[in-house]
Design a protein around this motif. Structure first.
Motif, mmCIF file in Angstrom:
data_model
loop_
_atom_site.group_PDB
_atom_site.id
_atom_site.type_symbol
_atom_site.label_atom_id
_atom_site.label_comp_id
_atom_site.label_asym_id
_atom_site.label_seq_id
_atom_site.Cartn_x
_atom_site.Cartn_y
_atom_site.Cartn_z
ATOM 1 N N LEU A 1 0.824 -1.219 0.000
ATOM 2 C CA LEU A 1 0.000 0.000 0.000
ATOM 3 C C LEU A 1 0.854 1.264 0.000
ATOM 4 O O LEU A 1 0.348 2.351 -0.253
ATOM 5 N N ILE B 1 4.225 1.286 -1.457
ATOM 6 C CA ILE B 1 5.396 1.255 -2.348
ATOM 7 C C ILE B 1 5.337 2.373 -3.376
ATOM 8 O O ILE B 1 4.275 2.763 -3.842
ATOM 9 N N ASN B 2 6.516 2.851 -3.721
ATOM 10 C CA ASN B 2 6.615 3.886 -4.737
ATOM 11 C C ASN B 2 6.347 3.278 -6.111
ATOM 12 O O ASN B 2 6.806 2.182 -6.413
ATOM 13 N N HIS B 3 5.606 4.024 -6.925
ATOM 14 C CA HIS B 3 5.201 3.496 -8.236
ATOM 15 C C HIS B 3 6.311 3.589 -9.284
ATOM 16 O O HIS B 3 6.080 3.261 -10.444
ATOM 17 N N SER C 1 -7.862 4.248 -15.566
ATOM 18 C CA SER C 1 -8.656 4.315 -14.337
ATOM 19 C C SER C 1 -10.041 3.700 -14.507
ATOM 20 O O SER C 1 -10.660 3.280 -13.538
ATOM 21 N N SER C 2 -10.544 3.646 -15.738
ATOM 22 C CA SER C 2 -11.880 3.090 -15.973
ATOM 23 C C SER C 2 -12.064 2.832 -17.459
ATOM 24 O O SER C 2 -11.314 3.356 -18.290
ATOM 25 N N GLY D 1 -12.039 0.545 -9.953
ATOM 26 C CA GLY D 1 -10.978 1.542 -9.848
ATOM 27 C C GLY D 1 -9.790 1.266 -10.744
ATOM 28 O O GLY D 1 -8.732 1.866 -10.581
ATOM 29 N N HIS E 1 1.678 6.103 -16.488
ATOM 30 C CA HIS E 1 1.742 7.520 -16.840
ATOM 31 C C HIS E 1 1.202 8.414 -15.733
ATOM 32 O O HIS E 1 1.124 9.621 -15.891
ATOM 33 N N TYR E 2 0.808 7.828 -14.610
ATOM 34 C CA TYR E 2 0.289 8.574 -13.465
ATOM 35 C C TYR E 2 0.459 7.668 -12.256
ATOM 36 O O TYR E 2 0.808 6.501 -12.408
ATOM 37 N N THR E 3 0.249 8.197 -11.055
ATOM 38 C CA THR E 3 0.326 7.335 -9.876
ATOM 39 C C THR E 3 -0.907 6.439 -9.904
ATOM 40 O O THR E 3 -2.023 6.924 -9.734
ATOM 41 N N PRO E 4 -0.719 5.152 -10.143
ATOM 42 C CA PRO E 4 -1.886 4.310 -10.402
ATOM 43 C C PRO E 4 -2.487 3.738 -9.117
ATOM 44 O O PRO E 4 -1.984 3.977 -8.015
ATOM 45 N N ASN E 5 -3.543 2.981 -9.295
ATOM 46 C CA ASN E 5 -4.170 2.232 -8.219
ATOM 47 C C ASN E 5 -3.295 0.994 -7.983
ATOM 48 O O ASN E 5 -3.569 -0.089 -8.497
ATOM 49 N N VAL E 6 -2.228 1.185 -7.223
ATOM 50 C CA VAL E 6 -1.216 0.137 -7.022
ATOM 51 C C VAL E 6 -1.846 -1.119 -6.410
ATOM 52 O O VAL E 6 -1.561 -2.244 -6.832
ATOM 53 N N LEU E 7 -2.722 -0.915 -5.431
ATOM 54 C CA LEU E 7 -3.359 -2.061 -4.769
ATOM 55 C C LEU E 7 -4.106 -2.924 -5.785
ATOM 56 O O LEU E 7 -3.989 -4.151 -5.777
ATOM 57 N N ALA F 1 -2.425 4.652 -2.903
ATOM 58 C CA ALA F 1 -2.515 5.419 -4.151
ATOM 59 C C ALA F 1 -3.726 4.995 -4.971
ATOM 60 O O ALA F 1 -4.230 3.883 -4.832
ATOM 61 N N GLY F 2 -4.172 5.895 -5.838
ATOM 62 C CA GLY F 2 -5.255 5.552 -6.757
ATOM 63 C C GLY F 2 -6.456 6.465 -6.653
ATOM 64 O O GLY F 2 -7.524 6.154 -7.179
ATOM 65 N N PRO G 1 -15.590 4.826 -10.075
ATOM 66 C CA PRO G 1 -14.410 5.291 -9.338
ATOM 67 C C PRO G 1 -13.763 4.174 -8.520
ATOM 68 O O PRO G 1 -14.246 3.037 -8.499
ATOM 69 N N ASN G 2 -12.698 4.537 -7.845
ATOM 70 C CA ASN G 2 -12.026 3.665 -6.895
ATOM 71 C C ASN G 2 -12.868 3.683 -5.612
ATOM 72 O O ASN G 2 -12.584 4.423 -4.672
#
Lengths: 364, 364
Positions: free
Chosen positions: A40, A42-44, A76-77, A206, A245-251, B205-206, B248-249
């Motif tokens: 949750l 970690i750096n992307h 994102s969607s 998400g 290309h963006y900070t993603p939904n890493v989880l 993130a996300g 959305p997330n």
């Protein structure tokens, strides 16, 4: 996927909603793993993330049998995918084949960016055929909704292939939001595929997947769009490094990795999905008070079962299933009050299906 | 926030990375609640979601002391906010004040959409002042990075207010990615604020937050952008119903609701953040081998502490902290190998800070 061995203490309510939909029970454990392993936080741009990203993509490519060279990109969607396709893969005009709300929305969202885009609306009971439809010669892209979540119809792999063969110089883009991961898709028959993870992949909402062929990437380079943070060329440049290309939904990317590692090959899932869809339609045939919205069996969806009845009957069914602790999907758009929808997604267990059928048998 | 009473079985590694960063330990429990309550599967147009969305927004407005009428909108990332502002709140030209990588990127991303946009680069040790800078008369929007994550500088509330007062006819937009939720921001001093939840809000993130004033909404109506799925007018129309412009997330919005319900008022958090920042800078003063990148104490960030040293020393510090099981942030851009960064975010505990200081004391 194997039945979860470490059942969580308390289970979520049973849901047949066609998206967001039932998640794999394994997620309870995977989310705790993500927590304890520090995923949750970690750096992307870190090696740890890049490894998770790589595995998520490679498991997805392997389990879905993606052709060589097809890229998997994170968005994102699915809605964002409509926009990315319009901006990066259409120069002036696309042509949309649609029979329901989501296919129509895709066209309308695209028309805001490319006013020349137009389309052809077909009946829910009509099986599409390239013989009946003349795609304008100046269209660069044919847009198809493989599975129309709003009315429970689908377009077969064979038909998508026929369009591709008749119009080899055009890109074919396919919305597989409610089917990717549930049935076998013939990816080679189109250049662009997209889906959301909260449907047949059994994950929380998400995150979307955008899958592009080498030919689509070639077209993106010709168009050369680099205006947006989500321009396809920039996205592709990032994913080459297993970054985004963006900070993603890493989880969710981590959860996708875990789920795609565990699920069976799509050919096995496909067989089960189709058998279960057949069983569902067969189940409803026994009752005269309800019937599938779609009468043409050739175009009925295998993943979203849309059942119509009169308003009172629908309200009664929804009330009774709710009392039984089972959530079913509302109808959509003009069918809102005269239909309900049942997800036939891989994460739903046979026991849950039997429970719903038992409940429905007492109502119908 | 109160110390977590139900500690999870196993704790994640200690991290001081300035984003994605340490999450609240409560998340272990909140995620399980989301699982068992079926939040992972709820429909994003359902009453249940709308209630979660409403509470997430209202707790955020209350805890951060947002002025009346300021809307909170959900986006996928802070990067997306750059694009939304360019498309929906700038007609032709913005003017960017920046001293680091993120402020510069914001300008460059905007220039792709509005080539007339330009800016003024200032030194990391310079305190911005409207007396020294002439914003072009044809700029519609002044863009400021309140907290520059790359070099550990910040712009005070007083300075933002001065710009607003000198240029009352322009919008002021503020990137507060690494400070929102950590320090008290004077929201009335600007029209647009945005941040990510994986920094001072202690979430994964996300998800990003875009906060807009009534004046910004008025400007959005004048510009009338309705071309994109994330056009501000369309987003605002959706959030009026506590819905979003895309799927959305949902999990992160739920987690935001839980966290914002529990955290203390920003005035209390602000006081603690500033005291701790002061303590951090004081700690490093004791050592001659390292020193903050920023020598002007008036512009040092309270939430991201950037410490410089020679390359060997930095490598040694990173190695030793890693051995101690503590993750610190790498330097960024041109400072990559000659600095490290420490997040001073609310979710980090005093014990963790003491552990890191103990470890550093043995190295420096």
């Amino acid at each position: 996927m194997q039945a979860e061995q470490h059942l969580p203490f308390e289970l979520p309510p049973v849901t047949f909603y066609p998206g967001p939909s039932k998640v794999y029970l394994q997620l309870s454990r995977y989310m705790q793993d993500a927590f304890t392993q520090g995923i949750l936080s970690i750096n992307h741009r870190s090696a740890t993330f890049m490894e998770i990203c790589r595995k998520a993509i490679e498991h997805t490519q392997a389990k879905l049998n993606l052709p060589d060279g097809y890229k998997v990109l994170f968005v994102s969607s699915a809605t964002e995918s409509w926009e990315i396709i319009a901006q990066s893969l259409i120069g002036r005009k696309s042509f949309h084949l649609y029979n329901g709300a989501f296919g129509q929305k895709w066209m309308e969202y695209t028309q805001k960016i490319h006013p020349a885009s137009n389309g052809f609306q077909f009946d829910v009971n009509q099986a599409l055929s390239p013989d009946d439809i003349q795609v304008p010669a100046d269209a660069e892209c044919i847009a198809l909704t493989q599975n129309e979540t709003s009315n429970g119809t689908q377009v077969s792999n064979a038909i998508i292939t026929q369009f591709k063969q008749k119009y080899p110089h055009m890109l074919v883009a396919v919305d597989a939001t409610s089917s990717l991961g549930g049935i076998k898709l013939d990816f080679i028959a189109a250049d662009i595929w997209f889906a959301s993870v909260q449907k047949c992949l059994g994950l929380p909402a998400g995150l979307g997947l955008l899958i592009v062929s080498p030919r689509a990437m070639e077209r993106a380079r010709e168009i050369g769009d680099n205006t947006y943070y989500n321009s396809l060329l920039f996205m592709a440049e990032n994913i080459e490094k297993y970054q985004t290309h963006y900070t993603p939904n890493v989880l969710n990317i981590y959860l996708l990795m875990r789920v795609m590692e565990e699920v069976e090959d799509i050919s096995i899932i496909d067989k089960r999905t189709r058998q279960q869809a057949h069983a569902w339609y067969h189940f409803f045939e026994k009752y005269t008070s309800v019937s599938p919205i779609v009468t043409n069996t050739a175009v009925r969806s295998d993943t979203v079962i849309a059942i119509g009845a009169d308003k009172q009957q629908i309200a009664f069914i929804k009330e009774r299933t709710k009392q039984a602790g089972i959530i079913i999907g509302n109808g959509y758009g003009s069918w809102k009050e005269t239909s309900f929808r049942i997800a036939n997604f891989p994460a739903i267990s046979l026991q849950e299906i039997q429970d719903l059928q038992h409940c429905l048998a007492g109502v119908l």
